[in-house]
Design a protein around this motif. Structure first.
Motif, PDB file in Angstrom:
ATOM      1  N   ASN A   1       0.820  -1.466   0.101  1.00  0.00           N
ATOM      2  CA  ASN A   1       0.107   0.146  -0.100  1.00  0.00           C
ATOM      3  C   ASN A   1       0.900   1.382  -0.212  1.00  0.00           C
ATOM      4  OD1 ASN A   1      -2.507  -0.860   0.183  1.00  0.00           O
ATOM      5  ND2 ASN A   1      -2.338  -1.608   2.792  1.00  0.00           N
ATOM      6  N   LEU A   2       2.072   1.298   0.205  1.00  0.00           N
ATOM      7  CA  LEU A   2       3.235   2.235   0.430  1.00  0.00           C
ATOM      8  C   LEU A   2       3.049   3.130  -1.003  1.00  0.00           C
ATOM      9  CD1 LEU A   2       5.022   1.443   4.291  1.00  0.00           C
ATOM     10  CD2 LEU A   2       2.487   3.234   3.939  1.00  0.00           C
ATOM     11  N   PRO A   3       4.106   2.647  -1.628  1.00  0.00           N
ATOM     12  CA  PRO A   3       4.141   3.183  -2.476  1.00  0.00           C
ATOM     13  C   PRO A   3       3.247   4.016  -3.765  1.00  0.00           C
ATOM     14  CG  PRO A   3       4.763   0.414  -2.630  1.00  0.00           C
ATOM     15  CD  PRO A   3       3.731   0.959  -1.023  1.00  0.00           C
ATOM     16  N   VAL A   4       2.026   3.111  -3.737  1.00  0.00           N
ATOM     17  CA  VAL A   4       0.769   3.885  -3.768  1.00  0.00           C
ATOM     18  C   VAL A   4       0.454   5.107  -3.185  1.00  0.00           C
ATOM     19  CG1 VAL A   4      -1.651   3.985  -4.477  1.00  0.00           C
ATOM     20  CG2 VAL A   4      -0.308   1.781  -4.531  1.00  0.00           C
ATOM     21  N   ASN A   5       0.526   4.866  -1.906  1.00  0.00           N
ATOM     22  CA  ASN A   5       0.478   5.968  -0.993  1.00  0.00           C
ATOM     23  C   ASN A   5       1.610   7.688  -1.653  1.00  0.00           C
ATOM     24  OD1 ASN A   5      -1.737   4.618  -0.402  1.00  0.00           O
ATOM     25  ND2 ASN A   5      -0.467   4.543   2.091  1.00  0.00           N
ATOM     26  N   VAL A   6       2.355   7.678  -1.529  1.00  0.00           N
ATOM     27  CA  VAL A   6       3.260   7.947  -1.971  1.00  0.00           C
ATOM     28  C   VAL A   6       3.588   8.762  -2.424  1.00  0.00           C
ATOM     29  CG1 VAL A   6       5.773   8.052  -1.968  1.00  0.00           C
ATOM     30  CG2 VAL A   6       5.251   6.988  -0.198  1.00  0.00           C
ATOM     31  N   LYS A   7       3.114   7.958  -3.703  1.00  0.00           N
ATOM     32  CA  LYS A   7       2.747   8.772  -5.211  1.00  0.00           C
ATOM     33  C   LYS A   7       1.432   9.874  -5.431  1.00  0.00           C
ATOM     34  CE  LYS A   7       4.546   4.758  -7.581  1.00  0.00           C
ATOM     35  NZ  LYS A   7       4.230   3.744  -8.394  1.00  0.00           N
ATOM     36  N   TRP A   8       0.570   9.357  -4.587  1.00  0.00           N
ATOM     37  CA  TRP A   8      -0.778  10.476  -4.406  1.00  0.00           C
ATOM     38  C   TRP A   8       0.113  11.745  -3.472  1.00  0.00           C
ATOM     39  CZ3 TRP A   8      -4.621  10.871  -6.869  1.00  0.00           C
ATOM     40  CH2 TRP A   8      -5.090  10.137  -7.839  1.00  0.00           C
ATOM     41  N   LEU A   9      -0.019  11.273  -1.928  1.00  0.00           N
ATOM     42  CA  LEU A   9       1.240  12.511  -1.920  1.00  0.00           C
ATOM     43  C   LEU A   9       1.618  12.877  -2.493  1.00  0.00           C
ATOM     44  CD1 LEU A   9       1.532  13.640   1.172  1.00  0.00           C
ATOM     45  CD2 LEU A   9       3.229  11.846   1.838  1.00  0.00           C
ATOM     46  N   LEU A  10       2.695  12.517  -3.135  1.00  0.00           N
ATOM     47  CA  LEU A  10       3.337  13.643  -4.365  1.00  0.00           C
ATOM     48  C   LEU A  10       2.190  14.741  -5.275  1.00  0.00           C
ATOM     49  CD1 LEU A  10       6.612  11.568  -4.781  1.00  0.00           C
ATOM     50  CD2 LEU A  10       6.752  13.725  -2.980  1.00  0.00           C
ATOM     51  N   CYS A  11       1.607  13.982  -5.887  1.00  0.00           N
ATOM     52  CA  CYS A  11       0.977  14.025  -6.373  1.00  0.00           C
ATOM     53  C   CYS A  11      -0.268  15.777  -6.134  1.00  0.00           C
ATOM     54  CB  CYS A  11      -0.014  13.834  -7.476  1.00  0.00           C
ATOM     55  SG  CYS A  11      -1.051  14.096  -8.415  1.00  0.00           S
ATOM     56  N   GLY A  12      -0.320  14.798  -4.810  1.00  0.00           N
ATOM     57  CA  GLY A  12      -1.294  15.903  -4.596  1.00  0.00           C
ATOM     58  C   GLY A  12      -0.608  17.505  -4.080  1.00  0.00           C
ATOM     59  N   CYS A  13       1.027  16.986  -2.886  1.00  0.00           N
ATOM     60  CA  CYS A  13       0.988  18.143  -3.162  1.00  0.00           C
ATOM     61  C   CYS A  13       1.930  19.240  -3.988  1.00  0.00           C
ATOM     62  CB  CYS A  13       2.667  18.040  -2.412  1.00  0.00           C
ATOM     63  SG  CYS A  13       2.498  16.962  -0.645  1.00  0.00           S
ATOM     64  N   LEU A  14       2.447  18.868  -5.580  1.00  0.00           N
ATOM     65  CA  LEU A  14       2.097  19.474  -6.416  1.00  0.00           C
ATOM     66  C   LEU A  14       1.021  20.351  -7.118  1.00  0.00           C
ATOM     67  CD1 LEU A  14       4.266  17.085  -8.567  1.00  0.00           C
ATOM     68  CD2 LEU A  14       5.584  18.806  -7.304  1.00  0.00           C
ATOM     69  N   CYS A  15      -0.274  19.640  -6.956  1.00  0.00           N
ATOM     70  CA  CYS A  15      -1.161  20.064  -7.247  1.00  0.00           C
ATOM     71  C   CYS A  15      -1.830  21.403  -6.054  1.00  0.00           C
ATOM     72  CB  CYS A  15      -2.244  19.350  -7.481  1.00  0.00           C
ATOM     73  SG  CYS A  15      -1.497  18.464  -8.915  1.00  0.00           S
ATOM     74  N   CYS A  16      -1.190  21.163  -5.010  1.00  0.00           N
ATOM     75  CA  CYS A  16      -2.160  22.073  -3.090  1.00  0.00           C
ATOM     76  C   CYS A  16      -2.569  22.631  -3.402  1.00  0.00           C
ATOM     77  CB  CYS A  16      -1.354  21.317  -1.931  1.00  0.00           C
ATOM     78  SG  CYS A  16      -2.158  21.917  -0.721  1.00  0.00           S
ATOM     79  N   CYS A  17      -1.779  24.016  -4.484  1.00  0.00           N
ATOM     80  CA  CYS A  17      -1.851  24.947  -4.211  1.00  0.00           C
ATOM     81  C   CYS A  17      -3.695  25.550  -5.386  1.00  0.00           C
ATOM     82  CB  CYS A  17      -0.525  25.887  -4.798  1.00  0.00           C
ATOM     83  SG  CYS A  17       0.636  26.060  -3.600  1.00  0.00           S
ATOM     84  N   CYS A  18      -3.645  25.387  -6.656  1.00  0.00           N
ATOM     85  CA  CYS A  18      -4.435  24.946  -7.493  1.00  0.00           C
ATOM     86  C   CYS A  18      -5.635  24.427  -7.345  1.00  0.00           C
ATOM     87  CB  CYS A  18      -3.853  24.249  -8.275  1.00  0.00           C
ATOM     88  SG  CYS A  18      -1.959  24.746  -9.555  1.00  0.00           S
ATOM     89  N   THR A  19      -5.191  23.482  -6.475  1.00  0.00           N
ATOM     90  CA  THR A  19      -7.283  22.754  -5.803  1.00  0.00           C
ATOM     91  C   THR A  19      -7.017  22.769  -4.515  1.00  0.00           C
ATOM     92  OG1 THR A  19      -6.000  20.716  -4.654  1.00  0.00           O
ATOM     93  CG2 THR A  19      -6.324  20.866  -6.947  1.00  0.00           C
ATOM     94  N   LEU A  20      -6.616  24.184  -4.102  1.00  0.00           N
ATOM     95  CA  LEU A  20      -7.221  24.531  -2.869  1.00  0.00           C
ATOM     96  C   LEU A  20      -6.546  23.747  -1.221  1.00  0.00           C
ATOM     97  CD1 LEU A  20      -9.823  27.676  -3.546  1.00  0.00           C
ATOM     98  CD2 LEU A  20      -7.398  28.138  -2.671  1.00  0.00           C
ATOM     99  N   GLY A  21      -6.142  22.413  -1.612  1.00  0.00           N
ATOM    100  CA  GLY A  21      -5.887  21.586  -1.006  1.00  0.00           C
ATOM    101  C   GLY A  21      -6.960  19.871  -0.664  1.00  0.00           C
ATOM    102  N   CYS A  22      -7.233  20.584  -1.923  1.00  0.00           N
ATOM    103  CA  CYS A  22      -8.199  18.675  -1.857  1.00  0.00           C
ATOM    104  C   CYS A  22      -7.794  18.293  -3.133  1.00  0.00           C
ATOM    105  CB  CYS A  22      -9.361  19.169  -3.339  1.00  0.00           C
ATOM    106  SG  CYS A  22     -11.310  20.617  -2.175  1.00  0.00           S
ATOM    107  N   SER A  23      -6.726  18.315  -3.237  1.00  0.00           N
ATOM    108  CA  SER A  23      -5.520  17.381  -3.992  1.00  0.00           C
ATOM    109  C   SER A  23      -5.171  16.101  -3.180  1.00  0.00           C
ATOM    110  CB  SER A  23      -5.035  17.623  -5.575  1.00  0.00           C
ATOM    111  OG  SER A  23      -3.832  18.465  -3.795  1.00  0.00           O
TER     112      SER A  23
END
Length: 112
Positions: free
Chosen positions: A25-47
């Motif tokens: 499970n963790l590799p998938v979680n880390v990928k989503w975390l990186l993607c979420g952090c990159l898009c965090c400003c554009c999505t106001l944290g929803c990513s």
């Protein structure tokens, strides 16, 4: 005391099952975390919501695995494994640890 009640092979098998679940499970979680952090400003944290949901799912699968292990072996030995949230000793962060508790022995021969 724990080593006297649980065979080293059983302990190793239980820990290996937990580690396998995390390894899956963790590799998938880390990928989503990186993607979420990159898009965090554009999505106001929803990513970051997918990461929160994946972490809940991982935690739930570990809890189910521990409950299965308890029913399979550890309750028969008077032990109970559970996932517990604790504050890290070195920082203010929280971590999950596996607690191994002793189950109380009920005196079945004592009258009511």
């Amino acid at each position: 005391v724990l080593l006297l009640q649980v065979a080293p092979e059983e302990f190793k098998t239980s820990i290996s099952r937990v580690n396998a679940c995390l390894r899956k499970n963790l590799p998938v979680n880390v990928k989503w975390l990186l993607c979420g952090c990159l898009c965090c400003c554009c999505t106001l944290g929803c990513s970051l919501w997918p990461v929160v949901c994946l972490n809940k799912r991982t935690r739930r699968s570990i809890q189910k695995l521990l409950e299965w292990e308890n029913n399979r072996l550890y309750h028969k030995l008077g032990l109970h494994w559970k996932l517990s949230k604790r504050k890290c000793e070195t920082s203010n962060m929280m971590e999950y640890v596996i607690l191994i508790e002793f189950l109380p022995k009920y005196p079945i021969f004592r009258p009511d």
